[in-house]
Motif scaffolding. Sequence first.
Motif, PDB file in Angstrom:
ATOM      1  N   SER A  66       0.827  -1.200   0.000  1.00 29.94           N
ATOM      2  CA  SER A  66       0.000   0.000   0.000  1.00 29.94           C
ATOM      3  C   SER A  66       0.862   1.251   0.000  1.00 29.94           C
ATOM      4  CB  SER A  66      -0.936  -0.003   1.207  1.00 29.94           C
ATOM      5  OG  SER A  66      -1.868   1.048   1.140  1.00 29.94           O
ATOM      6  N   GLU A 208      -0.981  -2.374   7.691  1.00 30.84           N
ATOM      7  CA  GLU A 208      -1.898  -1.939   6.644  1.00 30.84           C
ATOM      8  C   GLU A 208      -3.203  -2.736   6.697  1.00 30.84           C
ATOM      9  OE1 GLU A 208      -1.034   0.561   4.686  1.00 30.84           O
ATOM     10  OE2 GLU A 208       0.916   0.637   5.652  1.00 30.84           O
ATOM     11  N   HIS A 408      -6.541   2.684  -3.682  1.00 31.35           N
ATOM     12  CA  HIS A 408      -5.568   3.495  -4.406  1.00 31.35           C
ATOM     13  C   HIS A 408      -6.064   3.605  -5.845  1.00 31.35           C
ATOM     14  CE1 HIS A 408      -2.875   3.637  -1.040  1.00 31.35           C
ATOM     15  NE2 HIS A 408      -2.775   2.330  -0.993  1.00 31.35           N
ATOM     16  N   SER A 450      -3.784  -6.033  -3.914  1.00 36.60           N
ATOM     17  CA  SER A 450      -3.430  -6.486  -2.569  1.00 36.60           C
ATOM     18  C   SER A 450      -3.935  -7.907  -2.378  1.00 36.60           C
ATOM     19  CB  SER A 450      -4.074  -5.554  -1.532  1.00 36.60           C
ATOM     20  OG  SER A 450      -3.897  -6.069  -0.226  1.00 36.60           O
ATOM     21  N   TYR A 553      -6.162  -3.335   0.733  1.00 32.77           N
ATOM     22  CA  TYR A 553      -6.685  -2.202  -0.031  1.00 32.77           C
ATOM     23  C   TYR A 553      -7.184  -2.731  -1.365  1.00 32.77           C
ATOM     24  CZ  TYR A 553      -2.188  -2.479  -2.489  1.00 32.77           C
ATOM     25  OH  TYR A 553      -1.111  -2.923  -3.210  1.00 32.77           O
TER      26      TYR A 553
END
Length: 965
Positions: A66, A208, A408, A450, A553
């Motif tokens: 991330s 994360e 993202h 991810s 993410y």
Amino acid sequence: MSNLIRNLEASLNRGFINQQHQDSGNYKPKLLINNAKKSENVLTTLIDELESCKSFIFSVAFITESGLATLKSYLYDLHLKGIKGRILTSTFLNFNQPKVFRELMKLTNVEVRLADLKGFHSKGYIFNKDTHYSLIVGSSNLTAQALKVNYEWNVKLTSHENGELVHHFKNQFEEVWEKSRILTEEWIAEYEKKYVDVNNHVIQNVLEMPSQYQTNSIEEAINIVPNKMQQAALEQIQSLREAGNDKGLIISATGTGKTYLSAFDVRRFNPKRMLFIVHREQILKKAKADFKKLLGGLEEDFGILSGSQKQTNARYLFATIQTISKDDVLSRFSEDEFDYILVDEVHKAGASSYQKVMNYFTPTFLLGMTATPERTDDFNIYGLFDYNIAYEIRLQEALEEDMLCPFHYFGVTDIEYNGKLIDDSAVLSHLITEERVNHIIEKINYYGFSGESVKGLIFCSRKEEAGKLSAAINERGFRTVALTGDHTQEEREMRVNQLENGTLDYILTVDIFNEGIDIPCINQVVMLRQTQSSIIFIQQLGRGLRKHTSKDYVTIIDFIGNYKNNYLIPIALSGDKSQNKDNIRRRTKDTSYIKGVSTVNFEEIAKKQIFKSINNSRLTELRLIREAFVELENKIGKTPYLHDFILNHSIDPAVLVDGSKPYKLNYHQFLLKMTKEVSPLTDYENKVLTMVTQEILEGKRKHEIILLEKLMNHKKVSYEDYISQLQLSNCSTDEKTLNSIQRIFNLSFFNQVSREKYGQKPIINLNAGYFTYNEDIEKSLQNNEYFKFLIMDVIRCAKEKNKEYSCDRELTLYEKYSRKDVCKLLNWDNDETSTMFGYKTKHQTCPIFITYHKNDEIESSVKYGDEFLSQEIIKWFTRSNRTLSSQEVKTIIQARKNNIDLHFFVKKDDDEGTEFYYLGKGLPDEDSVKQSTMEDGKPVVYMNMIMENAIDSKLYNYIINENVE
């Protein structure tokens, strides 16, 4: 002495010796922290430094996928510019996972090595510039949490290239670098074999992992508690019922737990029978399972009404609208059969099937849930629920509350065909060329995902494209399938199951997965179509926002071609509905509005496509404004007024009454244009309303607002009382400012055209120490409630907008002002806009206006070379046909000696309209003054202006970067 060294000395003096030192310098040491309330974070500075460097080195012990993702688009742009960097990292504490090393290998312009050093725990970033180095050293590793969220301390320092400190850092880096291992695929393969996953609790602050809301065990159901959003929503739903309302609407971003919220409320309500209506069979089983998990009870209490399943006697019945709306099914139930009815995705309720069912039943309470109540079919969802919005939480708020999986977003450029970017008119054959398929695969590989394996959705522009692209991608080793509206429900369910269990990598679709589908494991969403509406954009982005244990993410990859609607992308991501072009441009360049660890990133070429779209768009055309008006009217159930647009985060009221057309002079005229029946205004009332609207609405000086409001509540206001109120509000009360206020309200400040437009007579008089409205206005306020309401509406807006401005000084840094505003706020006697041009010296002040990017067609006689040499120095040109002996030039050069304040204002280009950003005061560097000639041969003088305050980096970068090639 060079400007750089002078600047560094001033910066060091301010940073290390005396914080009151007058010359702050542009390079003073700075503490970098993460502060969500101020939209400040370490990442912003890191990106600023990357974008302007010639090379870089990072020395960071810990890196997460991330964290790396936050920089990938910028590193790609540096790659295109031929700029390289080095990253030194480690295997300390086994924190860095094998996959992040594979991600690092994708960075072709970055060399990565592994420190062969026990306890390697450094966190430093060094950027090589043209004449100096920047260093960021402190506590932040290369993780999204450390760069955006965690409580971190980092110091940014600037050093001359010959400085000892930077060489000490570089030498340390080089010493370790030379002894370090080169990162290779072979090393990663060996690392994977012996890697033991780090305990996620060892280093809490750099994790994360998303927090988990759902529990998987039925035995643990009693431990499921409402999250923050759900607690607030439940209280408001209960308040609605207690107030005697039988309907409520929940507006909640996708992934925020609407189903659980409804189950919590059903548990509280404890109905004899409940009906849950959905539009897709896929949702039924999941909703039923969630309710059973939360409510408990016997299996037979929970039933499904869909297709072949007709468990109509269940206490909690979950039905598709297609089945329950059939006459023979609906007639089996009495009108009051259910005392609680829930309608999911209720924005579809305008359809006849929904209307039929909702008109038939008479529940004690009806709850509707949607993420997107704004519709394009003219049906008013709000009205269906008597305008009772029980709770509303949109994307930005949900991210801030950590209710969604972080994302993202990467806006990447689409492929060119015969030198032309893919656009609205692209034929199918251009969408499926080998080059485009390779381009798509290159981007989805580079930006990654991810988790252990990709589980992606790809949204295409048309059915044929989805099918042919799926086949082409499969030929390259992927496992994908195309799904469209032509496929059966059973086929869709089977394919979703395959995606979830890992036997498919991607599902390619057109619009069928925009909503009503719950696949929490989605870790990559790819958009291969133009953005037709911000609603659909958020729906598609939302497919990946549900939290899941398999991902930290979700990656959003948006292929941006030459589409006319590209301007909708920053609007959708930011939620900014102001229709203000400059706001949208800044949301494209400065994306710090995104909360939590989520980020928004645009490749440089894609960014230029968006700027081009913004430039070419007509955001304030009547059609778009009418849509915003109707949308808000539907939401609040009445004719909206200016303050309503602010309260509901809708279009900027200033756009509605910007004075550009007769119907935009004031809101009464605007309502007439919207064909609304309104009370009449006299010609003079209309002119007074125009004056207050055009001069006060923007709220740039609080003094006028305070006086207007006090006179609305009292027939007369004493001078002393007014002064006292100004002082309580921390507003300046000097004689020049007070005289300026009087000149505004007696209209003597304005030119003759404006005075006629505003009714000629003084609006407010000052007699015998008291302020009063003139007699005509006083009568109108007594006899015309509508007129009084319209004036108060403007005052309310002005008070809200004034929160952005300081009251104890004339001008507020980085806010926007027109030339007329500047004349007014610098307390000039008259509006001298018509003779101001680029600058004018008067009353010991000299405002200087700069249009940074000149139009190519501008005459050579006025094409000045103004430019920022740094965040503190502006190279500025006088008007043409001026020499060193011209008096106006001498006056400016000797500004310090003459005690003249030089105020600087800049706008990016003429497309931003008539307003400029205020950069603060500055003074000329007298050693830099030179005379030259313009292209037409006429003389001109230029000089370096040293700014009192270094220009904010976000605004600086926004201004200096051109919008389009």
